[in-house]
Design a protein around this motif. Structure first.
Motif: not given
Length: 479
Positions: A160-170, A192-205
């Protein structure tokens, strides 16, 4: 996984000067400043995302306002826990990385977002990578990233939070389904998956790569420092061997001086005994001369013992048998001789400076002389004569080797009230000739000879050439 030792983010002290030297001298203070900046950066970023998420993305439109307050409080508490954990980043990097992953999972479950813990995990993984423990780095990185990504997939609130961050609600069901995906496979390909996965993977590498580079650099600097230390130790060992060899030769030559004095004493004693009955005055004068000669021989013997006295076993080279041979000769420079029983020349009483200079001239050096180098060394203590002779001999040898084609060499020996001064200068070698490399043994030998009398030797550039200046303390009463 076990924790690594204390991790160090500051620059390795490779040089004593400049910025690196300053950082090396203030290492502890710099480390504390870096740690404080890391904690401040993480805390500021986490509080900005956690407390400002509602005002930035209007989460209260898709989440109950009361729950938004709970999410903000949870984010604040988790951020404080993460800041405290980062204080141990140097000492327990693996444990801190695991703690950051756990706090990130809790943040996803309670607030629907990582809220800065992707940065906290990256900072901890950098500390792990700096230690150079490859298995620990990848095990911690893979474990932490998987924990965050699985939590983002398993918990309902992150969708829900990721969708809202992308400008879409329920309220827009079709758009919400497209953003969040349907089912496990659909979510893995949703935005919405990449809202979390993108920063985590990039910063880790980025963190792992930066830590590995810092570790490699420190390894290289440490290797260079070790190589420099080994070269310095090798040079010191060569110097010690040269000193031991030179001291052994000095001792042998001074032994000859003492033997010469004892021979004179025996002759004086025999003459005094023969003249005692018919010429008592001459006998008394011979005995006085015998006492003076014995006193001088005793002083020379003390110098021998001072040269050979083993105060520092590391400063001696047991078993060495080398000794410098003759100086400038017919087309030859300095030689070396083996063994301790080889005859040494010149012997006391045959220190002919004129002959030494003539031999140097024959070898091609345009030598000029002044002072005692012209009039002779008579009147000086035999041990001082020998030291002066050898210093001049070694200086001319070095000139022949290192300044071939020189246009002028000046040898000046002066008797002062309290010392004997030896100065040998040259005008520098010819540009058309190539000087031979040296090992500093000549300077070491001259310094050792001067040190026997408490004197000094200065050797270095002088104009376009080179100058050797030796000062040997000596008084008229020492003769």
């Amino acid at each position: 996984m076990s924790d690594a030792p204390v991790v160090d983010d500051g620059p390795t002290p490779a040089t004593p000067a400049g910025a690196r030297g300053f950082l090396a001298r203030h290492r502890g203070r710099v480390d504390r400043v870096v740690d404080a900046l890391v904690v401040v950066a993480f805390t500021g970023w986490a509080l900005l995302l956690g407390l400002g998420a509602d005002s930035m993305f209007w989460l209260h439109e898709v989440v109950d306002p009361q729950r938004v307050l709970v999410m903000q409080l949870a984010s604040f508490v988790l951020t404080l826990a993460g800041a405290v954990a980062l204080l141990w980043r140097r000492r327990r990097p693996v444990a801190v990385a695991a703690a950051m992953a756990g706090l990130g999972v809790a943040s996803l479950g309670l607030t629907g977002a990582t809220n800065g813990f992707e940065l906290g995990l990256a900072l901890a993984l950098y500390a792990v990578a700096v230690t150079g423990r490859t298995r620990a780095v990848w095990a911690t990185a893979v474990g932490g990233v998987l924990a965050l990504l699985v939590a983002a997939w398993a918990f309902p609130l992150p969708l829900t939070v990721a969708a809202k961050m992308l400008g879409v609600d329920r309220a827009d069901a079709d758009a919400f389904a497209r953003v969040t995906g349907t089912g496990p496979t659909g979510f893995l390909t949703s935005p919405s998956w990449y809202v979390t996965a993108g920063p985590v993977l990039v910063l880790t590498l980025v963190a792992v790569a930066a830590g590995a580079l810092v570790h490699a650099r420190r390894q290289r600097v440490a290797a260079l420092a070790e190589a420099a230390r080994a070269r310095a130790e090798e040079q010191a060992q060569r110097t010690r061997l040269a000193q031991a060899s030179e001291r052994a030769q000095i001792a042998r030559e001074m032994h000859d001086v003492v033997a010469h004095s004892i021979s004179v004493m025996v002759a004086l004693g025999g003459g005094a005994s023969a003249a005692f009955d018919f010429a008592p005055d001459r006998a008394r004068a011979a005995l006085d001369e015998l006492v003076d000669t014995g006193r001088a021989a005793l002083g020379d013997m003390r110098r021998i013992l001072g040269v050979l006295h083993d105060d520092d076993t590391d400063d001696r080279a047991p078993g060495t048998g080398q000794g410098t041979g003759q100086g400038p000769g017919q087309g030859t420079g300095q030689g070396t001789g083996q063994g301790t029983g080889a005859p040494l020349e010149p012997q006391p009483g045959s220190l002919d400076m004129t002959r030494l200079v003539d031999r140097a001239r024959t070898a091609g050096l345009p030598v000029r002389t002044s002072g005692l180098a012209v009039t002779g060394l008579e009147g000086l203590d035999p041990a001082v004569q020998l030291a002066v002779y050898r210093i001049v001999q070694e200086s001319l040898t070095n000139t022949l080797r290192h300044a071939p084609g020189t246009t002028d060499v000046h040898v000046d020996v002066r008797r002062r009230a309290d010392a004997v001064e030896v100065v040998v200068t040259d005008a520098g070698g010819s540009a058309a000739t190539t000087p031979s490399p040296g090992g500093q043994r000549g300077v070491v030998g001259m310094s050792e000879r001067a040190a026997v009398f408490g004197g000094t030797v200065e050797a270095g550039p002088y104009g376009e050439g080179w100058r050797v200046r030796a000062l040997l303390p000596w008084h008229e009463g020492d003769a």
